[in-house]
Design a protein around this motif. Structure first.
Motif, PDB file in Angstrom:
ATOM      1  N   LEU A  21      42.026  60.562  44.902  1.00 53.18           N
ATOM      2  CA  LEU A  21      42.417  59.227  44.443  1.00 53.18           C
ATOM      3  C   LEU A  21      43.640  58.713  45.193  1.00 53.18           C
ATOM      4  O   LEU A  21      43.751  57.525  45.475  1.00 53.18           O
ATOM      5  CB  LEU A  21      42.706  59.244  42.947  1.00 53.18           C
ATOM      6  CG  LEU A  21      41.494  59.366  42.029  1.00 53.18           C
ATOM      7  CD1 LEU A  21      41.948  59.504  40.587  1.00 53.18           C
ATOM      8  CD2 LEU A  21      40.595  58.174  42.196  1.00 53.18           C
ATOM      9  N   GLY A  22      44.553  59.619  45.513  1.00 52.30           N
ATOM     10  CA  GLY A  22      45.780  59.229  46.196  1.00 52.30           C
ATOM     11  C   GLY A  22      45.561  58.779  47.622  1.00 52.30           C
ATOM     12  O   GLY A  22      46.418  58.131  48.202  1.00 52.30           O
ATOM     13  N   MET A  24      42.261  57.470  48.517  1.00 56.88           N
ATOM     14  CA  MET A  24      41.264  56.409  48.433  1.00 56.88           C
ATOM     15  C   MET A  24      41.867  55.068  47.989  1.00 56.88           C
ATOM     16  O   MET A  24      41.599  54.035  48.606  1.00 56.88           O
ATOM     17  CB  MET A  24      40.151  56.817  47.460  1.00 56.88           C
ATOM     18  CG  MET A  24      38.979  55.905  47.448  1.00 56.88           C
ATOM     19  SD  MET A  24      37.614  56.433  46.403  1.00 56.88           S
ATOM     20  CE  MET A  24      38.231  57.752  45.421  1.00 56.88           C
ATOM     21  N   LEU A  25      42.660  55.085  46.962  1.00 58.74           N
ATOM     22  CA  LEU A  25      43.196  53.828  46.427  1.00 58.74           C
ATOM     23  C   LEU A  25      44.175  53.133  47.388  1.00 58.74           C
ATOM     24  O   LEU A  25      44.069  51.920  47.582  1.00 58.74           O
ATOM     25  CB  LEU A  25      43.812  54.076  45.057  1.00 58.74           C
ATOM     26  CG  LEU A  25      42.805  54.537  43.983  1.00 58.74           C
ATOM     27  CD1 LEU A  25      43.504  54.815  42.677  1.00 58.74           C
ATOM     28  CD2 LEU A  25      41.700  53.532  43.812  1.00 58.74           C
ATOM     29  N   PRO A  26      45.119  53.849  48.013  1.00 58.28           N
ATOM     30  CA  PRO A  26      45.947  53.164  49.012  1.00 58.28           C
ATOM     31  C   PRO A  26      45.140  52.661  50.217  1.00 58.28           C
ATOM     32  O   PRO A  26      45.472  51.624  50.794  1.00 58.28           O
ATOM     33  CB  PRO A  26      46.963  54.220  49.449  1.00 58.28           C
ATOM     34  CG  PRO A  26      47.098  55.089  48.264  1.00 58.28           C
ATOM     35  CD  PRO A  26      45.714  55.157  47.684  1.00 58.28           C
ATOM     36  N   ILE A  28      42.099  51.466  50.113  1.00 62.25           N
ATOM     37  CA  ILE A  28      41.502  50.205  49.667  1.00 62.25           C
ATOM     38  C   ILE A  28      42.552  49.093  49.667  1.00 62.25           C
ATOM     39  O   ILE A  28      42.285  47.971  50.113  1.00 62.25           O
ATOM     40  CB  ILE A  28      40.865  50.380  48.276  1.00 62.25           C
ATOM     41  CG1 ILE A  28      39.650  51.298  48.367  1.00 62.25           C
ATOM     42  CG2 ILE A  28      40.474  49.043  47.670  1.00 62.25           C
ATOM     43  CD1 ILE A  28      39.095  51.725  47.026  1.00 62.25           C
ATOM     44  N   ALA A  29      43.743  49.413  49.196  1.00 64.10           N
ATOM     45  CA  ALA A  29      44.822  48.411  49.171  1.00 64.10           C
ATOM     46  C   ALA A  29      45.215  47.991  50.585  1.00 64.10           C
ATOM     47  O   ALA A  29      45.470  46.803  50.833  1.00 64.10           O
ATOM     48  CB  ALA A  29      46.029  48.967  48.429  1.00 64.10           C
ATOM     49  N   LYS A  32      42.546  45.654  51.941  1.00 58.58           N
ATOM     50  CA  LYS A  32      42.664  44.315  51.350  1.00 58.58           C
ATOM     51  C   LYS A  32      43.863  43.559  51.930  1.00 58.58           C
ATOM     52  O   LYS A  32      43.771  42.364  52.210  1.00 58.58           O
ATOM     53  CB  LYS A  32      42.789  44.441  49.840  1.00 58.58           C
ATOM     54  CG  LYS A  32      42.781  43.112  49.135  1.00 58.58           C
ATOM     55  CD  LYS A  32      42.692  43.270  47.647  1.00 58.58           C
ATOM     56  CE  LYS A  32      42.858  41.930  47.013  1.00 58.58           C
ATOM     57  NZ  LYS A  32      41.753  41.503  46.232  1.00 58.58           N
ATOM     58  N   ILE A  62      52.686  50.797  50.861  1.00 57.31           N
ATOM     59  CA  ILE A  62      51.428  51.372  50.384  1.00 57.31           C
ATOM     60  C   ILE A  62      51.270  52.796  50.912  1.00 57.31           C
ATOM     61  O   ILE A  62      50.860  53.701  50.177  1.00 57.31           O
ATOM     62  CB  ILE A  62      50.236  50.489  50.805  1.00 57.31           C
ATOM     63  CG1 ILE A  62      50.299  49.138  50.106  1.00 57.31           C
ATOM     64  CG2 ILE A  62      48.914  51.167  50.499  1.00 57.31           C
ATOM     65  CD1 ILE A  62      49.319  48.111  50.652  1.00 57.31           C
ATOM     66  N   ALA A  66      50.813  57.086  49.196  1.00 53.78           N
ATOM     67  CA  ALA A  66      49.935  58.195  49.579  1.00 53.78           C
ATOM     68  C   ALA A  66      50.751  59.426  49.952  1.00 53.78           C
ATOM     69  O   ALA A  66      50.360  60.555  49.637  1.00 53.78           O
ATOM     70  CB  ALA A  66      49.035  57.777  50.728  1.00 53.78           C
TER      71      ALA A  66
END
Length: 86
Positions: A21-22, A24-26, A28-29, A32, A62, A66
């Motif tokens: 998750l650490g 994957m989520l950054p 995606i951010a 974007k 960001i 991570a």
């Protein structure tokens, strides 16, 4: 299975989920943020310097999230404070 083995397995699984998750989520951010910056550049090319400076600062922030996740996961994996309690 004794308590020590169970704790090591649980902390390893938690570390794997956290690093997944650490990362994957950054990512995606970041995607974007880059997408929005490119859209802003397409609309207002004269403000390129301001947009790029703000983009790089935001990407650094960001990315630091991570890196913090990586540090905490490494602490849990290699220097687990709960192992000293058993």
């Amino acid at each position: 299975m004794n308590d020590m083995t169970l704790l090591v397995v649980a902390s390893t699984v938690a570390a794997l989920l956290a690093i997944g998750l650490g990362v994957m989520l950054p990512a995606i951010a970041m995607g974007k943020a880059i997408s929005q910056a490119l859209e802003s550049l397409a609309r207002q090319p004269e403000s390129e310097k301001t947009i790029m400076r703000t983009l790089f600062i935001g990407l650094a922030m960001i990315e630091s999230l991570a890196i913090y996740v990586l540090v905490i996961v490494l602490i849990v994996l290699f220097r687990n404070p709960l192992l000293s309690l058993l």
